[in-house]
Design a protein around this motif. Sequence first.
Motif: not given
Length: 108
Positions: A79, A83, A92, A95, A98
């Motif tokens: 992750m 990122e 972006s 969470k 991701l």
Amino acid sequence: MLSHIFRSTPSKITPLSTRIAQRSMQSLADQIKSKERVEEDRYMRAQEEAWKEKLRELKAMEEHEREEALHSAVVNPVMADVEAMLKTTGDSVSKDGLELLAKWKIDV
């Protein structure tokens, strides 16, 4: 002739009421034993079910712990890597996104 038949029969003839009482006492004892066996079987089945439930809970906890270990050892670093790659392009992702991308990348 009938007197000859009665003399030849054994002299130890128990009265009918005694035989019935003995039979009823035996059947009562058999019924009690049968009920005890049924109760013991019911108790053992309940115990076995409780033990199986406890084993299921332990297995579920172990599975959850394995998933957490996999997540912290493998998914979290991936992750972070995803990122970092997205930041270089100016993108972006949440969470949850991701995490899904990381799991997809490592094919979990």
